[in-house]
Design an enzyme around this catalytic site. Structure first.
Site, PDB file in Angstrom:
ATOM      1  N   LYS A 159     -11.578   2.103 -20.048  1.00 22.80           N
ATOM      2  CA  LYS A 159     -10.289   2.046 -19.347  1.00 22.80           C
ATOM      3  C   LYS A 159      -9.922   0.617 -18.975  1.00 22.80           C
ATOM      4  CE  LYS A 159     -10.618   6.477 -16.888  1.00 22.80           C
ATOM      5  NZ  LYS A 159     -10.605   7.090 -15.539  1.00 22.80           N
ATOM      6  N   GLU A 201     -16.701   4.332 -18.161  1.00 20.37           N
ATOM      7  CA  GLU A 201     -17.079   5.434 -17.276  1.00 20.37           C
ATOM      8  C   GLU A 201     -17.609   6.585 -18.109  1.00 20.37           C
ATOM      9  OE1 GLU A 201     -13.625   6.816 -15.171  1.00 20.37           O
ATOM     10  OE2 GLU A 201     -13.894   5.400 -13.532  1.00 20.37           O
ATOM     11  N   GLU A 276      -6.052  10.089  -5.750  1.00 20.57           N
ATOM     12  CA  GLU A 276      -6.200  10.962  -6.918  1.00 20.57           C
ATOM     13  C   GLU A 276      -7.666  11.167  -7.275  1.00 20.57           C
ATOM     14  OE1 GLU A 276      -2.197   9.734  -9.466  1.00 20.57           O
ATOM     15  OE2 GLU A 276      -4.158   9.110 -10.207  1.00 20.57           O
ATOM     16  N   ARG A 293       2.494   4.631  -2.820  1.00 21.57           N
ATOM     17  CA  ARG A 293       3.942   4.875  -2.828  1.00 21.57           C
ATOM     18  C   ARG A 293       4.228   6.336  -2.508  1.00 21.57           C
ATOM     19  NH1 ARG A 293       2.302   4.995  -8.407  1.00 21.57           N
ATOM     20  NH2 ARG A 293       2.475   7.119  -9.180  1.00 21.57           N
TER      21      ARG A 293
END
Ligand code: MV4
Length: 449
Positions: A159, A201, A276, A293
């Site tokens: 990632k 990961e 998340e 946000r």
């Protein structure tokens, strides 16, 4: 409290923010590009300023123009909405330097959570579970990568630290393709974000996307609200969100919620934010990222808790104390949101801008529609294709689904293509109705690939 807020955004979220301001007795300033003169947010606001050309770079991302608009209109705060400049720490800094309150967390929080490697490191130190990984960036010419990946265990995922939207992301099933995948991910990340750093990961198979809304005041108090399940996505764009998650029981909700609260406390988070998590079949959960946000899907949380999140966000930014406490937060029922995009579902979702002719949007018991479109409105091709969010609320999930199906059946949008038929298919799907589908659901059961 602020007297006047400039909304540095457009579309449904700009309208949503103006509505909250109106209820709070705050004056509003809309900014717009040259092609957005006839947009609903411009009609809604007390004052309007044109900040530049159609291209978002010239208008909604144009920091000098936006700051000038705030100064000439006499605004004392700027609400960034979502997207555009929302997670730009430099913009938050410029606002504050010009004596304009940025309605969001501190620039430090934005910075810290914007760099995914830094965010994961920080969360790990704060006792938040993270996916086993490389503990920092990896380089393709470093021979150590093979040992690192072996220790994590294949398959692994590469990632980008500046990531989001799945760009620069690569799944690697064995060491034969590890080095090439890292090279490719670095090139992609460099091109997309200007930052080539990538990390590794363990790859979690068929994960669920579960996120917790948190609220924080400037006195250090944090509360978490019931989770949202956003597992139904296409190309990393959420399509359907619901709350509560069919996957999460009360025990897991408490455990994950407290973890989200700890995460927010660790960064001294102020206003509204989202933590998340990736959740696997066994109920193991891992921190994925934190969004600094108000999010597109915030209405499902508003419906199940009865809390107006945008009003809370503004009050918290103005320095008010948190008025909600964890013990008082109840799950009042079940809510589902379907994002309706101006895209053609029969032609691989290509955008479908143009002028809307006849328009009928649903209503009735348990239905909320957040939108900026109207009959005669021309959807410009320059921005996001989201045209409406249909939110259903029911006493339970079954009722919320039935109401959503009924509402989708009422939708009539002439002149452009839209994605409501896809949502009808999802609502009618047996697997979806059973509940607890993973991020693989759309590809596997709706598109049949
Ligand atoms: C993952 C993953 C599996 N294992 N990380 C997708 C975008 C970015 N936010 C993170 N993503 C994923 N990270 C590990 N270690 C699977 C995904 C993923 C995904 C996550 C949430 C919702 C939809 C998704 C679709 C594909 C892949």
């Amino acid at each position: 409290m602020f007297k006047k807020i400039l909304i540095a955004n457009r579309g449904e979220i700009a309208c949503r923010i103006i509505r909250a301001c109106r209820e709070l007795g705050i004056k509003t300033v809309a900014i717009h590009s040259e092609v957005d003169r006839e947009s609903m947010h411009v009609k809604f606001a007390d004052q309007t300023v044109c900040v530049g050309q159609a291209s978002a770079f010239e208008s909604y991302l144009n920091i000098p123009s936006i700051i000038a608009a705030a100064e000439i209109s006499g605004a004392n705060a700027i609400h960034p909405g979502y997207g555009f400049l929302t997670e730009n720490a430099y913009f938050a800094e410029v606002c504050e330097a010009c004596g304009l309150k940025f309605i969001g967390p501190s620039k430090e929080s934005i910075e810290q959570m914007g760099d995914k490697i830094a965010a994961i490191e920080f969360m790990k130190k704060s006792g938040v579970p993270v996916v086993p990984g490389s503990d920092g960036p990896v380089n393709s010419d470093d021979p150590k990568i093979f040992a690192v990946a072996k220790k994590i265990g294949y398959p692994v995922i590469v990632k980008a630290t500046a990531g989001g939207g799945g760009k620069g992301m690569r799944i690697v099933v064995s060491e034969e393709t590890l080095q090439d995948s890292i090279v490719m991910a670095q090139i992609e990340a460099k091109a997309a974000f200007g930052n080539p750093d990538v990390y590794i990961e363990r790859y979690i198979k068929e994960p669920h996307h579960v996120e917790f809304q948190i609220l924080g005041d400037k006195y250090g108090k944090i509360v978490y609200l019931p989770e949202r399940d956003c597992s139904i996505q296409r190309k990393h764009q959420k399509l359907v969100e619901e709350s509560p998650s069919p996957l999460i029981n009360e025990t897991l909700r408490k455990k994950m919620g407290k973890t989200a609260k700890n995460a927010a406390e660790a960064v001294k988070y102020v206003t509204v934010g989202t933590v998340e998590f990736l959740v696997d079949k066994k109920g193991n959960f891992y921190f994925m990222e934190m969004n600094t946000r108000i999010q597109v899907e915030h209405p499902v949380t508003e419906m199940v808790t009865g809390i107006d999140l945008v009003k809370e966000q503004i009050k918290l930014a103005a320095g008010e104390k948190l008025s909600v406490s964890s013990e008082k937060i109840k799950i009042l029922g079940h809510a589902i949101e379907c994002r309706i995009n101006a895209e053609d579902p029969d032609r691989d979702f290509i955008p479908s801008p143009g002028t809307i002719g006849r328009l009928f949007l649903p209503g009735g018991c348990g239905i909320r529609v957040d939108t900026h479109v109207y009959s005669g409105y021309t959807i410009p091709p320059f921005y996001d294709s989201l045209i409406a969010k249909i939110i259903s609320f029911g006493s339970d999930r079954e009722e919320a689904i039935i109401r959503m199906q009924r509402a989708l059946g009422e939708v009539e949008i002439e002149g452009i293509k839209n994605t409501s038929s896809l949502h009808s298919k999802i609502m009618a799907n047996e697997k979806f109705r059973k509940g607890g589908v993973s991020t693989n659901f759309l590809t596997k059961y709706i598109f049949g690939r």
